[in-house]
Design a protein around this motif. Structure first.
Motif, PDB file in Angstrom:
ATOM      1  N   GLN A 143      46.239 -11.650   8.738  1.00 33.55           N
ATOM      2  CA  GLN A 143      45.762 -10.738   7.703  1.00 33.55           C
ATOM      3  C   GLN A 143      46.347 -11.094   6.333  1.00 33.55           C
ATOM      4  O   GLN A 143      45.648 -11.055   5.323  1.00 33.55           O
ATOM      5  CB  GLN A 143      46.065  -9.291   8.084  1.00 33.55           C
ATOM      6  N   HIS A 152      35.963  -7.641  19.466  1.00 28.62           N
ATOM      7  CA  HIS A 152      35.355  -8.104  18.214  1.00 28.62           C
ATOM      8  C   HIS A 152      36.227  -7.789  16.998  1.00 28.62           C
ATOM      9  O   HIS A 152      35.858  -8.120  15.876  1.00 28.62           O
ATOM     10  CB  HIS A 152      33.972  -7.465  18.030  1.00 28.62           C
ATOM     11  N   TYR A 153      37.369  -7.166  17.236  1.00 28.06           N
ATOM     12  CA  TYR A 153      38.241  -6.739  16.145  1.00 28.06           C
ATOM     13  C   TYR A 153      38.591  -7.866  15.159  1.00 28.06           C
ATOM     14  O   TYR A 153      38.349  -7.723  13.961  1.00 28.06           O
ATOM     15  CB  TYR A 153      39.493  -6.095  16.738  1.00 28.06           C
ATOM     16  N   ALA A 170      37.100 -10.627  14.440  1.00 29.07           N
ATOM     17  CA  ALA A 170      35.912 -11.147  13.746  1.00 29.07           C
ATOM     18  C   ALA A 170      35.602 -10.332  12.485  1.00 29.07           C
ATOM     19  O   ALA A 170      34.970 -10.846  11.558  1.00 29.07           O
ATOM     20  CB  ALA A 170      34.715 -11.144  14.684  1.00 29.07           C
ATOM     21  N   GLN A 171      36.075  -9.090  12.441  1.00 33.43           N
ATOM     22  CA  GLN A 171      35.858  -8.248  11.269  1.00 33.43           C
ATOM     23  C   GLN A 171      36.693  -8.714  10.071  1.00 33.43           C
ATOM     24  O   GLN A 171      36.415  -8.347   8.941  1.00 33.43           O
ATOM     25  CB  GLN A 171      36.206  -6.790  11.594  1.00 33.43           C
ATOM     26  N   TRP A 172      37.717  -9.541  10.337  1.00 31.28           N
ATOM     27  CA  TRP A 172      38.593 -10.006   9.264  1.00 31.28           C
ATOM     28  C   TRP A 172      37.965 -11.120   8.448  1.00 31.28           C
ATOM     29  O   TRP A 172      38.364 -11.348   7.319  1.00 31.28           O
ATOM     30  CB  TRP A 172      39.919 -10.485   9.815  1.00 31.28           C
ATOM     31  N   THR A 174      48.900 -11.459  14.198  1.00 30.85           N
ATOM     32  CA  THR A 174      47.812 -10.729  13.535  1.00 30.85           C
ATOM     33  C   THR A 174      48.206 -10.362  12.107  1.00 30.85           C
ATOM     34  O   THR A 174      47.389 -10.435  11.195  1.00 30.85           O
ATOM     35  CB  THR A 174      47.394  -9.466  14.317  1.00 30.85           C
TER      36      THR A 174
END
Length: 123
Positions: free
Chosen positions: A64, A85-86, A88-90, A60
């Protein structure tokens, strides 16, 4: 399509790396995120497929870091845990693949990414 696969388990890395091979695909396998970052700095990969749990920098953290440089970068996070869904926010091109996965699931995901890639450029 240039793909890097990051997995610290040597047996999995070799097996999945071989199974991802196909027409138009060049697969590079790495044991850790740091090695993948070095290779990516020399010639960026079109797709990063990474285990989430890695020694040193996690998958992760790798994702990022790469997404800061190229927000439309294609990333697949392989994990034994549902990340919801965490990720997908990236960015719009971040996907998750729940372990253990079938090779057909991975192949279907790679096919979807290949189909969508011509419409996306690294930024």
């Amino acid at each position: 399509m240039k793909i890097v696969y990051i997995e610290d388990n040597e047996e999995l890395r070799e097996t999945i790396g071989c199974l991802m091979e196909g027409p138009g695909r060049s697969i590079t396998c790495c044991a850790n995120a740091e090695e993948a970052l070095q290779l990516d700095a020399q010639a960026p990969f079109d797709l990063v497929v990474t285990d989430v749990s890695l020694p040193g920098q996690s998958g992760t953290e790798l994702a990022q870091s790469l997404l800061k440089q190229a927000p439309l970068r294609w990333i697949v996070l392989c994990t034994g845990y549902d990340l919801g869904h965490y990720p997908a926010q990236w960015g719009p091109n971040v996907r998750t693949l729940l372990k253990p996965f079938e090779i057909e699931e991975l192949e279907a995901l790679l096919g979807q990414i290949e189909a969508q890639r011509p419409n996306a450029t690294l930024q």
